[in-house]
Design a protein around this motif. Structure first.
Motif, short mmCIF file in Angstrom:
data_model
loop_
_atom_site.label_atom_id
_atom_site.label_comp_id
_atom_site.label_asym_id
_atom_site.label_seq_id
_atom_site.Cartn_x
_atom_site.Cartn_y
_atom_site.Cartn_z
N LEU A 1 0.86 -1.18 0.00
CA LEU A 1 0.00 0.00 0.00
C LEU A 1 0.89 1.23 0.00
O LEU A 1 1.77 1.36 0.85
N LEU B 1 0.97 5.18 0.46
CA LEU B 1 0.18 6.27 1.05
C LEU B 1 0.65 7.65 0.58
O LEU B 1 0.16 8.65 1.07
N GLU C 1 -7.48 10.37 5.06
CA GLU C 1 -7.59 9.43 3.93
C GLU C 1 -6.63 8.27 4.12
O GLU C 1 -6.98 7.11 3.88
N ARG D 1 -7.88 5.80 6.86
CA ARG D 1 -8.97 4.95 6.36
C ARG D 1 -8.44 3.91 5.38
O ARG D 1 -8.81 2.74 5.46
N SER D 2 -7.56 4.33 4.47
CA SER D 2 -7.00 3.42 3.48
C SER D 2 -6.20 2.31 4.16
O SER D 2 -6.30 1.14 3.79
N PHE E 1 -7.19 -1.55 3.99
CA PHE E 1 -6.18 -2.39 3.34
C PHE E 1 -5.77 -3.56 4.23
O PHE E 1 -5.74 -4.71 3.79
#
Length: 183
Positions: A94, A96, A103, A106-107, A111
């Motif tokens: 992931l 970022l 954001e 939350r991601s 994930f």
């Protein structure tokens, strides 16, 4: 310290210490039932009962809540070397970069939960190194705190800085806990 040395430095308890020890160990029972010498407790006037948080009239303690998962720990060196050398595969990644904190959080949460549901064991979270060398990036500072937060303890086993070829200081390896099969 040997047993002989410990005896040499041992001291006798004062009368007050002996009475306190008697009070503190009055309700202690041995693991195996053995006959116990009767020790007379000190006079009742000297015993001061500790106050419970709910007051002296509390009848019983509330039922215990289930134990939460332990806090994430650093990835052990052995696992780190295996990941670095490619003996353990990185299952997901992931990035970022460019996200605002809300954001990114939350991601990250979504994930990691997806990774756990899919059976992933190791993931890489790229935070970036930040613009200034002294302070580092905001995400680089806050992502470790998010990984240690109580809402992710059932997902994250541990985490640590990634190897250079995986992003180095600007990335983290995250070990993911196996999903409970009983849910």
């Amino acid at each position: 310290m040997s047993e002989e040395n410990s005896r040499r430095y041992a001291r006798r308890l004062s009368q007050a210490e002996a009475e306190l020890w008697t009070i503190a160990t009055a309700d202690v029972r041995p693991a195996r039932a053995r006959p116990r010498k009767h020790v007379s407790p000190p006079p009742a006037a000297e015993i001061v009962a500790p106050l419970s948080p709910s007051g002296p009239s509390a009848v019983s303690d509330p039922p215990m809540a289930p134990k939460p998962p332990p806090r994430p720990i650093d990835i052990d060196p052995r696992t780190f070397v295996k990941i670095k050398r490619g003996r353990i595969d990185v299952d997901a990644k992931l990035d970022l970069h460019g996200l605002r904190q809300a954001e990114a959080q939350r991601s990250l949460t979504a994930f990691l939960r997806r990774c756990q549901a899919n059976g992933a064991r190791i993931a890489i979270i790229v935070t970036g190194k930040g613009l200034t060398r002294d302070e580092g990036g905001v995400l680089r500072r806050v992502v470790p705190m998010w990984l240690e937060a109580p809402n992710l303890r059932d997902v994250v086993v541990g985490f640590g800085e990634a190897a250079r070829h995986h992003g180095g200081e600007g990335a983290l390896y995250v070990r993911i806990r196996r999903a409970d099969r009983g849910r």
